[in-house]
Write a protein that holds these residues in place. Structure first.
Motif, PDB file in Angstrom:
ATOM      1  N   UNK A  19      25.610   7.397  13.137  1.00 47.89           N
ATOM      2  CA  UNK A  19      26.886   7.404  13.842  1.00 47.89           C
ATOM      3  C   UNK A  19      27.966   6.827  12.932  1.00 47.89           C
ATOM      4  N   UNK A  20      29.096   7.502  12.844  1.00 45.30           N
ATOM      5  CA  UNK A  20      30.192   7.045  12.012  1.00 45.30           C
ATOM      6  C   UNK A  20      30.900   5.820  12.551  1.00 45.30           C
ATOM      7  N   UNK A  21      30.583   5.420  13.778  1.00 45.76           N
ATOM      8  CA  UNK A  21      31.225   4.255  14.384  1.00 45.76           C
ATOM      9  C   UNK A  21      30.297   3.038  14.342  1.00 45.76           C
ATOM     10  N   UNK A  22      29.125   3.148  14.965  1.00 43.92           N
ATOM     11  CA  UNK A  22      28.216   1.991  15.032  1.00 43.92           C
ATOM     12  C   UNK A  22      27.203   1.960  13.900  1.00 43.92           C
ATOM     13  N   UNK A  23      27.072   3.069  13.162  1.00 41.52           N
ATOM     14  CA  UNK A  23      26.162   3.203  12.021  1.00 41.52           C
ATOM     15  C   UNK A  23      24.685   3.214  12.388  1.00 41.52           C
ATOM     16  N   UNK A  24      24.362   3.342  13.682  1.00 35.23           N
ATOM     17  CA  UNK A  24      22.959   3.483  14.070  1.00 35.23           C
ATOM     18  C   UNK A  24      22.426   4.801  13.541  1.00 35.23           C
ATOM     19  N   UNK A  25      21.226   4.780  13.013  1.00 34.73           N
ATOM     20  CA  UNK A  25      20.585   6.004  12.534  1.00 34.73           C
ATOM     21  C   UNK A  25      20.186   6.844  13.739  1.00 34.73           C
ATOM     22  N   UNK A  26      20.533   8.121  13.720  1.00 32.70           N
ATOM     23  CA  UNK A  26      20.242   8.984  14.858  1.00 32.70           C
ATOM     24  C   UNK A  26      18.749   9.130  15.102  1.00 32.70           C
ATOM     25  N   UNK A  27      17.951   9.137  14.071  1.00 31.16           N
ATOM     26  CA  UNK A  27      16.510   9.304  14.258  1.00 31.16           C
ATOM     27  C   UNK A  27      15.873   8.082  14.904  1.00 31.16           C
ATOM     28  N   UNK A  28      16.549   6.934  14.856  1.00 36.21           N
ATOM     29  CA  UNK A  28      16.011   5.717  15.456  1.00 36.21           C
ATOM     30  C   UNK A  28      16.486   5.495  16.884  1.00 36.21           C
ATOM     31  N   UNK A  29      17.381   6.353  17.373  1.00 41.87           N
ATOM     32  CA  UNK A  29      17.954   6.160  18.706  1.00 41.87           C
ATOM     33  C   UNK A  29      16.982   6.601  19.793  1.00 41.87           C
ATOM     34  N   UNK A  30      17.065   5.949  20.954  1.00 39.89           N
ATOM     35  CA  UNK A  30      16.266   6.425  22.082  1.00 39.89           C
ATOM     36  C   UNK A  30      16.772   7.796  22.539  1.00 39.89           C
ATOM     37  N   UNK A  31      15.891   8.571  23.130  1.00 41.73           N
ATOM     38  CA  UNK A  31      16.244   9.928  23.562  1.00 41.73           C
ATOM     39  C   UNK A  31      17.367   9.924  24.595  1.00 41.73           C
ATOM     40  N   UNK A  32      17.573   8.827  25.288  1.00 41.73           N
ATOM     41  CA  UNK A  32      18.601   8.763  26.319  1.00 41.73           C
ATOM     42  C   UNK A  32      20.011   8.618  25.737  1.00 41.73           C
ATOM     43  N   UNK A  33      20.139   8.445  24.434  1.00 45.82           N
ATOM     44  CA  UNK A  33      21.444   8.257  23.804  1.00 45.82           C
ATOM     45  C   UNK A  33      21.838   9.536  23.068  1.00 45.82           C
ATOM     46  N   UNK A  34      22.593  10.437  23.729  1.00 45.61           N
ATOM     47  CA  UNK A  34      22.949  11.724  23.112  1.00 45.61           C
ATOM     48  C   UNK A  34      23.855  11.575  21.893  1.00 45.61           C
ATOM     49  N   UNK A  35      23.720  12.535  20.988  1.00 39.89           N
ATOM     50  CA  UNK A  35      24.551  12.624  19.790  1.00 39.89           C
ATOM     51  C   UNK A  35      25.540  13.765  19.997  1.00 39.89           C
ATOM     52  N   UNK A  36      26.806  13.512  19.682  1.00 36.89           N
ATOM     53  CA  UNK A  36      27.868  14.501  19.859  1.00 36.89           C
ATOM     54  C   UNK A  36      28.325  15.000  18.489  1.00 36.89           C
ATOM     55  N   UNK A  37      28.486  16.312  18.375  1.00 38.28           N
ATOM     56  CA  UNK A  37      29.047  16.919  17.161  1.00 38.28           C
ATOM     57  C   UNK A  37      30.415  17.489  17.504  1.00 38.28           C
TER      58      UNK A  37
END
Length: 71
Positions: A19-37
């Motif tokens: 994420x460009x804001x919080x810098x969390x790696x998308x592959x490490x996120x729980x499935x409940x946290x959607x990624x927006x493009x």
């Protein structure tokens, strides 16, 4: 979330992106946290991070591409 300004939601991204804001790696996120493009610039963000950003700014947090018409 934002009508035509979002290409899609994904549960996970690949290739080590984050994420460009919080810098969390998308592959490490729980499935409940959607990624927006964003369709205008192609940048990816956590849905929650992007919603908070757009409460103040109507642009991409990374490249500052403006998204007119956001409420």
């Amino acid at each position: 979330m934002v009508g035509g300004w979002v290409v899609g939601r994904r549960r996970m991204a690949t290739n080590g992106s984050s994420c460009g804001i919080c810098r969390d790696a998308f592959v490490d996120m729980p499935a409940a946290k959607p990624v927006i493009k964003l369709n205008r610039c192609g940048h990816h963000f956590c849905e929650d991070c992007l919603e908070r950003w757009w409460q103040q700014q109507k642009s991409c947090p990374l490249c500052r591409t403006v998204f007119p018409g956001l409420r």
